[in-house]
Design an enzyme around this catalytic site. Sequence first.
Site, PDB file in Angstrom:
ATOM      1  CD  GLU A 147      -8.880   5.767  -0.935  1.00  0.00           C
ATOM      2  OE1 GLU A 147      -9.938   5.154  -1.106  1.00  0.00           O
ATOM      3  OE2 GLU A 147      -7.817   5.478  -1.535  1.00  0.00           O
ATOM      4  CB  CYS A 148      -4.706   5.964   4.507  1.00  0.00           C
ATOM      5  SG  CYS A 148      -3.719   5.230   5.833  1.00  0.00           S
ATOM      6  N   GLY A 149      -3.051   8.165   4.030  1.00  0.00           N
ATOM      7  CA  GLY A 149      -2.014   9.164   3.902  1.00  0.00           C
ATOM      8  C   GLY A 149      -2.529  10.454   3.306  1.00  0.00           C
TER       9      GLY A 149
ATOM     10  CG  LEU B 112      -7.247  11.605   7.320  1.00  0.00           C
ATOM     11  CD1 LEU B 112      -8.288  12.716   7.351  1.00  0.00           C
ATOM     12  CD2 LEU B 112      -7.761  10.384   8.080  1.00  0.00           C
TER      13      LEU B 112
ATOM     14  CB  THR C 175     -12.236   7.710   5.450  1.00  0.00           C
ATOM     15  OG1 THR C 175     -12.282   6.570   6.323  1.00  0.00           O
ATOM     16  CG2 THR C 175     -12.126   7.228   4.015  1.00  0.00           C
TER      17      THR C 175
END
EC number: 6.3.5.11
Length: 430
Positions: A319-321, A323, A411
Site C-alpha cells: 500500500e502506498c509506500g 507500492l 495500490t
Amino acid sequence: MSRSCPAAFIAAPGSGHGKTTVTAGLARYHRNQGRRVRVFKTGPDFLDPMVLERAAGHPVEPLHLWMVGEEACRRMLAEAAEEADLILVEGSMGLFDGDPSGADLAVAFGLPVMALVDASGMGQTFGAMVHGLATWRDDLTMAGVIANRTGSAGHGRMLEAATPAGVPFFGALPRDEGLHVPDRHLGLVQAGEIDDLDQRLEAAAAAIEAAGITDLPEPVAFEPGPEVEPVPRLEGVRIAIARDAAFAFLYPGNLALLEAMGVETVFFSPVAGDRLPAADAVWIPGGYPELHLDALAANEGLKADLREHHAAGRPLLAECGGLLYLLEELADTEGHAAAMAGLLQGRGEMAGKLQGLGLQEAPLPEGDLRGHTFHHSRAEVGLEPIAHCRRARDGGSAAEAVYRDGRLTATYLHAWFPSNPEAIAALFAP
C-alpha cells in the site's frame, strides 16, 4: 442498553488551529488525574493517532461514517464508553468540511462540540467565527469554545468578551512553540521520531490546567451497535508485516481484524536490515520509504526474499509506500534515487505537491475495500491496472490504480480492512 460517558468532539474552523495538540493535552491531563481516556480521530489518519495514543495510553481508531460505517462507529463508541471515564474525538479539517463531515459524525452520535479557534491576530472577529460554528446547523450541540495561541491574558479576556451569549468560553491557551508537534510533507512527524514528545504532552497538559479547561464534559449516552458478525477464519496463516520508520501507517483496527481471524502476525524492519520472516503472506503498508532510501536499497537479502515469496505464488499486499518500495527505483525530493525491491517494473519519485487525497474504494476481485489515499509521490508502473478505485464523492484526486501480478496486489490506497473482512480473508489466504 445505552452506555453513558463524558464525551466531546474537538473541532475547528479548519486545519492548522491546533486540534491535535489540544486534544492530546486534554487526554494527557485527564490521564494524569487517573482517568481512563479513549480518543478517536475523525476520518483516515495515521500520524495524529500516533501522538494521541501516546497522550491517552490507548490505541486510537478512526471514526468515519463512510469509510468505517455508521454502525461500526456506533459499536466502537459504545465499547469505549463501557470502559472509559472520558471519550474525546478529534475532528479533521474544518467542522463542516467533507461529505460526510465531522459535524455529521457529531450529530449522528450526539457528541457535543468543543470548538477550538486559533485566535492569533484576531480580536472581535473571534466572536463572529464562533457564532458561525455554533449556528450553521441547528442540530449540532455546541458545548463551548477554546481560544488557542493567544498573545496575552488581556487578549484572552477580549476574546471571552467577544464570545456570543449562550456559548461557554472554556479558556484561552497562550501561544507556545514548545507545545507544537513538528510536521513534514504528509503531516506530523511520527511519534516515535520525536525525542521529547512526552515532555511536549506534559507541557500541553499543564497549559490545559493553567487555562482552567479541566472540567469533564457532559455524559453522552451511546447506543450499542448491532452484534458483530463472525469474521472469516484464517487459522494458522502467518502474515509478515513491515513495520518501522519507513512503513508505519497501520490502523490498529486492521491488526485487530487479522488477530480475530486467527492470523499469526510477525513484524520485520526493512530499514534495520531484517530478512523476510517465514510467512504465508506479506503486507507492506505505507509510510516514508523516501526518507530511508539508502537503508532500503542496502537490504539485498530482503529484496531476494520478497522475490522468492512472489515467485512462489504467495500473497503480498503493498500500500502506498509499500507500492513505491516494490518498484525498481525510488527518488526523494532532492532527486537522489536508489534501487528498491524490483518486483514491479517502474519508478517512483517525490513530487513538489500533493498528488492524491481522498476517500476511495478499491473494486478488487476478492471484493470491495474502502480506504483513503494521501501521497506526494508519482509512480510510473510498467503494468496495466486491473482496476481503478471509485471515489467516495465526485471531484478531487484521480481514482487510484490497482495493480495485480499473480498474488501480488499493489495500490496507493490505504485500506480499512474491517470494511470487508471476507475480501481481506481471500486476499491473504494461502
